[in-house]
Design an enzyme around this catalytic site. Structure first.
Site, PDB file in Angstrom:
ATOM      1  N   LYS A   1      11.348  17.887  20.559  1.00  0.00           N
ATOM      2  CA  LYS A   1      11.272  16.438  20.756  1.00  0.00           C
ATOM      3  C   LYS A   1      11.213  15.704  19.425  1.00  0.00           C
ATOM      4  O   LYS A   1      11.953  14.733  19.195  1.00  0.00           O
ATOM      5  CB  LYS A   1      10.037  16.095  21.589  1.00  0.00           C
ATOM      6  CG  LYS A   1       9.871  14.597  21.864  1.00  0.00           C
ATOM      7  CD  LYS A   1       8.440  14.213  22.187  1.00  0.00           C
ATOM      8  CE  LYS A   1       7.644  13.999  20.912  1.00  0.00           C
ATOM      9  NZ  LYS A   1       6.314  13.371  21.150  1.00  0.00           N
TER      10      LYS A   1
ATOM     11  N   LYS B   1       5.679  10.373   9.959  1.00  0.00           N
ATOM     12  CA  LYS B   1       5.449  11.538  10.812  1.00  0.00           C
ATOM     13  C   LYS B   1       6.758  12.272  11.098  1.00  0.00           C
ATOM     14  O   LYS B   1       6.824  13.509  11.029  1.00  0.00           O
ATOM     15  CB  LYS B   1       4.803  11.088  12.126  1.00  0.00           C
ATOM     16  CG  LYS B   1       4.682  12.169  13.195  1.00  0.00           C
ATOM     17  CD  LYS B   1       3.772  13.312  12.759  1.00  0.00           C
ATOM     18  CE  LYS B   1       3.755  14.451  13.773  1.00  0.00           C
ATOM     19  NZ  LYS B   1       3.029  14.116  15.005  1.00  0.00           N
TER      20      LYS B   1
ATOM     21  N   THR C   1       3.639  10.192  18.917  1.00  0.00           N
ATOM     22  CA  THR C   1       4.833  10.389  18.099  1.00  0.00           C
ATOM     23  C   THR C   1       6.035  10.003  18.947  1.00  0.00           C
ATOM     24  O   THR C   1       6.409  10.723  19.882  1.00  0.00           O
ATOM     25  CB  THR C   1       4.954  11.849  17.637  1.00  0.00           C
ATOM     26  OG1 THR C   1       3.820  12.180  16.834  1.00  0.00           O
ATOM     27  CG2 THR C   1       6.218  12.051  16.808  1.00  0.00           C
TER      28      THR C   1
END
Length: 342
Positions: A289, A214, A139
């Site tokens: 994050k 995502k 990711t």
């Protein structure tokens, strides 16, 4: 820069290529060569599932900077209880992985790690056939993924972005959902590979869109988790019993994954990280994050995120707080209570 401009800068090069008589949806006699880089909390069980589900005649070459992790993986693969599966070797370098694999899967923590790893791959002298397939399940930010993909395709290879949802539990159980960003012509080749490590593959669209999917999902998850924590906190403070409040929410319009499955209040859901002192689950640092990456992605498209700054501040602060760091992201409930004590 608009999202349209970013996406249009990357184009698939060439037609779908195969490795001689061998293709990746091949039979058990194929003896395919697989590479896997990044044996962290997610990558380790993903690589285990891949090894167990490819033909035993295949080979798997692994690489991680943590030598004890690669050693453990080899030892487990050698254990008679886990012996079924592809043979396993440890690469001496990232370039060895690229040279000796036909399909390479990467699962890495940060954009800088993905860029560094693929820079090493591309320095391995891969200008000549056979063509290789690179699948990045990390990711990261959209731009890094598009840039890496462009570099890979420029050398005649294939690259797709396929980040995952499902956490460590899903990785271990092989029930992950993959969000695939790939040209149409390669989807049928990639999907069977991902299904060896997960349960669902959703083709989001062209390269980069797997990452966008995502980040969009995790932005919503971050917000709904924080909203659930706030809701549970004020309801309990006004006299509601925690399980009663959760039961109401979960049969009403406020129902969401953080309220029903990963409730942030200890004792409400016995299997949730909150009920084991927020251990395990999806780390608060990872959510911080992903939230940062989602905000950056929205900025590419000039998309307004009204709740982003407040949510980011909460996760950033919880991430470094002594009583919250290293815990599941639902620990923001505990952080709310800590703020109230100040």
């Amino acid at each position: 820069m608009s999202a349209r401009h970013v996406f249009s800068s990357v184009r698939a090069i060439g037609a779908r290529q195969h490795f001689g008589a061998r293709c990746f949806s091949a039979s058990s006699a194929a003896q395919a060569k697989w590479g896997f880089v990044g044996l962290g909390q997610m990558g380790y069980p993903m690589a285990k599932n891949l090894r167990a589900k490819v033909p035993q005649a295949d080979s798997l070459i692994i690489y991680d900077i943590n030598e004890s992790t690669t050693r453990q993986f080899v030892e487990e693969a050698s254990d008679p209880a886990h012996a079924a599966g592809a043979s396993v070797t440890v690469a001496k370098s990232l370039q060895d992985v690229a040279r000796n694999s036909e399909t390479v899967i990467t699962m890495l923590p940060q954009p800088k790690h993905v860029k560094a790893v693929y820079d090493d791959f591309m320095a391995a002298g891969l200008e000549n056939p056979p063509s290789r397939l690179f699948i990045d399940c990390s990711t990261i930010d959209v731009k890094t993924s598009l840039d890496v993909g462009a570099a890979v395709r420029a050398l005649g290879h294939e690259f797709v972005d396929a980040p995952v949802s499902g956490g460590v539990v899903g990785a271990s159980a092989g029930t992950l959902t993959f969000m695939l960003g790939a040209p149409d012509h390669i989807v049928s080749r990639v999907q069977p590979i991902l299904e060896r490590m997960g349960k669902r593959v959703v083709h989001m669209g062209k390269p980069g869109t797997g990452i966008v999917g995502k980040l969009a999902n995790n932005y919503l998850l971050a917000i709904s988790n924080l909203a659930t924590a706030e809701t549970m906190n004020f309801g309990i403070k006004l006299g509601l019993e925690p399980k009663t409040l959760a039961s109401l929410i979960n049969c009403s319009t406020g129902r969401c994954w953080p309220s029903e499955v990963n409730n942030p209040v200890p004792g409400v859901v016995e299997t949730a990280p909150a009920s084991r002192e927020y251990q395990g689950g999806f780390g608060v640092s990872l959510m911080a994050k992903d939230l940062k990456l989602a905000i950056a992605a929205a900025e590419l498209a000039d998309a307004k995120l009204v709740l982003a700054d407040s949510a980011k501040r909460m996760y950033d602060e919880a991430e470094v707080h002594e009583e919250c760091k290293g815990r599941d992201f639902s620990v923001v409930y505990k952080y709310l209570q800590l703020l109230e004590k100040k």
